[in-house]
Each structure stands twice: as structure tokens, then as C-alpha cells.
Write a protein that holds these residues in place. Sequence first.
Motif, PDB file in Angstrom:
ATOM      1  N   PHE A 119       0.830  -1.205   0.000  1.00 50.24           N
ATOM      2  CA  PHE A 119       0.000   0.000   0.000  1.00 50.24           C
ATOM      3  C   PHE A 119       0.864   1.255   0.000  1.00 50.24           C
ATOM      4  CE2 PHE A 119      -2.071   3.488   2.249  1.00 50.24           C
ATOM      5  CZ  PHE A 119      -3.245   3.616   1.515  1.00 50.24           C
ATOM      6  N   PHE A 120       1.865   1.302   0.882  1.00 48.32           N
ATOM      7  CA  PHE A 120       2.684   2.506   0.982  1.00 48.32           C
ATOM      8  C   PHE A 120       3.580   2.697  -0.238  1.00 48.32           C
ATOM      9  CE2 PHE A 120       1.935   1.824   5.667  1.00 48.32           C
ATOM     10  CZ  PHE A 120       1.107   2.930   5.806  1.00 48.32           C
ATOM     11  N   ALA A 121       3.940   1.599  -0.902  1.00 50.05           N
ATOM     12  CA  ALA A 121       4.714   1.737  -2.142  1.00 50.05           C
ATOM     13  C   ALA A 121       3.880   2.405  -3.224  1.00 50.05           C
ATOM     14  CB  ALA A 121       5.193   0.367  -2.609  1.00 50.05           C
ATOM     15  N   ARG A 122       2.585   2.171  -3.201  1.00 48.46           N
ATOM     16  CA  ARG A 122       1.684   2.772  -4.194  1.00 48.46           C
ATOM     17  C   ARG A 122       1.241   4.175  -3.793  1.00 48.46           C
ATOM     18  NH1 ARG A 122      -2.868  -1.728  -5.767  1.00 48.46           N
ATOM     19  NH2 ARG A 122      -1.723  -3.612  -5.171  1.00 48.46           N
ATOM     20  N   HIS A 123       1.154   4.419  -2.491  1.00 46.87           N
ATOM     21  CA  HIS A 123       0.583   5.684  -2.008  1.00 46.87           C
ATOM     22  C   HIS A 123       1.505   6.275  -0.942  1.00 46.87           C
ATOM     23  CE1 HIS A 123      -3.015   4.453  -4.154  1.00 46.87           C
ATOM     24  NE2 HIS A 123      -2.974   3.303  -3.507  1.00 46.87           N
ATOM     25  N   ARG A 124       2.624   6.812  -1.379  1.00 47.72           N
ATOM     26  CA  ARG A 124       3.614   7.360  -0.456  1.00 47.72           C
ATOM     27  C   ARG A 124       3.132   8.638   0.230  1.00 47.72           C
ATOM     28  NH1 ARG A 124       8.431   4.760  -1.297  1.00 47.72           N
ATOM     29  NH2 ARG A 124       8.603   3.558  -3.240  1.00 47.72           N
ATOM     30  N   ASP A 125       2.083   9.244  -0.309  1.00 46.67           N
ATOM     31  CA  ASP A 125       1.597  10.507   0.236  1.00 46.67           C
ATOM     32  C   ASP A 125       0.574  10.320   1.343  1.00 46.67           C
ATOM     33  OD1 ASP A 125      -0.174   9.376  -1.564  1.00 46.67           O
ATOM     34  OD2 ASP A 125      -0.982  11.301  -2.233  1.00 46.67           O
TER      35      ASP A 125
END
Length: 306
Positions: A119-125
Amino acid sequence: MLSRRLIPSTAALVAFEAAARHSSFTLAADELNLTQGAVSRQVAQLEAQLGVPLFQRVRQRVVPTLAGQFYAEQVRDILARLGQAGAQAIAFESGSGSLGLAILPSFGARWLIPRMPDFFARHRDISINFSTRVRPIDPRAEGLDAAIMSALPPVPDLIRQRFMGEELVPVAAPALIGPNGPPCPADLARLPLLLQETRLDSWTLWFEAQGLKRPPGQPALVFEQFLLVIRAAVAGLGCALVPRFLVREELASGELVILPGRASPAETSYYLVYPANRKTYRPLMVFRDWLMEQGREPGSLSPKTV
């Protein structure tokens, strides 16, 4: 429509909340970088606007009246939500933001957290503030954006989105069942059982599904979390009936073995629960879509909204 007389200025509310919290106009003025007279005037204007005394003067202190105490609690919550709404509006426009999420401890440790790097790799923001709860909650009451729960009756203005089912399997440590291999389902009636406290009837239902009856007075240990149930099973304290996905590691290592007996989809499912008024909040919707995708992995049941 509310009377505009009942909606004071934000400046007056901020001054009043600080004065009520400190029981002092002077300390409130120091906090807000105002003069003591400015705070006093804001409070006086607020009292005049509402027509209610909010403070009583006791020697050198100001003490909130009962009405003032009640109003201060409400104002404090309103100001916090205003600040949160402003931050989220900025985050919405920029495409970033944070998500306050309650999760089940065992589910989080064994299923959700190992997937979060994706998830965080796709949505770093997007950042997520995790907290754990064992029992069902209303996210609104705890100032959260959403919660992952396994049981919650329908609640007005709360959306429940099912993303995964589960299959319960009976397991035990090899040392408990002995060298002759797993006992037949009827033999489990002679062994201690391990229970998770929100599913005290799970073993009774399992025995019934095998065409058997759980004997009264069968020894049992009850734990708050499935992780403790699993560790107790590994230690040989009894037989556990747990979601299969929670014991993949122990089954692969041989610490636990699956016992004979029909495993079937449990009535329990996993839901993402969030207030209806949060359904346009981008971080929540992004997380929801990702969670639904993860729930469609092999072995998970089809998701739906209820």
C-alpha cells in the motif's frame, strides 16, 4: 436552520475554550498571545450573545458555571473537528493525507501489516495512524476515520464494506495429540479447548457441525486475542479453533497441525466500517479500494457492501 445568534465567532469560541480550560483569563491570554482584556471582552460578548453566564468570578479566578462546563466540552470538540476538517481539506486538494484506523490486533499482525508495504509503495503521500480494538466500535465516537472489525450490527450512517470471509480450522500442537496422529473429531471432547472471548460459542457450533455434542464442563481457557489463543495452542495447552489465515506460519513450521473435522466458512466476515460522511475522503477511499483488492486473494470470499 440554526439561529445565527447561536453561532458565535470562532475567535470568541477559541478565547472561551482556553479560559475555561485554564480557569483564568490571564493564562488564556498568554496561550493565545492576546491581552487579558481581549479575552475578557470575547467571553463577555459570547455570554451576551447566548444570554447565559459561562463563568462565575471567585476571588482571583474565573470558574466555569455548569452551563459553561457543558459548553466548553462541546466547543472543544467542535474546534478539534474544525481543525481536522481544515487539514483534511488541504490534504484532499493535494491528494495526500492521513487516515485514523482501528484494527483487530491479531488480524492486523497476521494479515494486514504484512501487506502494508504494498500500500505505501503505491501511495507514499498517505500516512495511517493505527490503533487496536478487540471489540466493535463506532469510529465517530473515537475520532477515527474507519475501523476494521469482524462483527458489527447495522448502525445508521455507518457504511460496512465486507472485504473478506474466513474459514475456521481446529488445530493443536503435535505434542498434545500424541504419536498416533490427530484424533478423530469425537476425541476432541476429551481435550482442553482454547477460546477467544468474543467467540465463546465457536467450539459448540463446530461440534454440532460434526454431528456431535460438546460435553458440559469440558475444560476451556479463554483469551482476549487470537494471537494468545495461537500461542497457547503451540504451548500444548489445548485445541484451538482459529481462522486458517492466522495460523499459516505455525502450520508451515509444524508447530501446529490441523485436526480432523469439517472446516467450513464461518459466519464471521471482516468489514471496513466508516461514517457515511467520510465516503468522499480520498485517503479513506484509496485505502478501501486497496483493501478490497487484497480481500480478493485466493481463499477469500467475495466482498460486498451492506
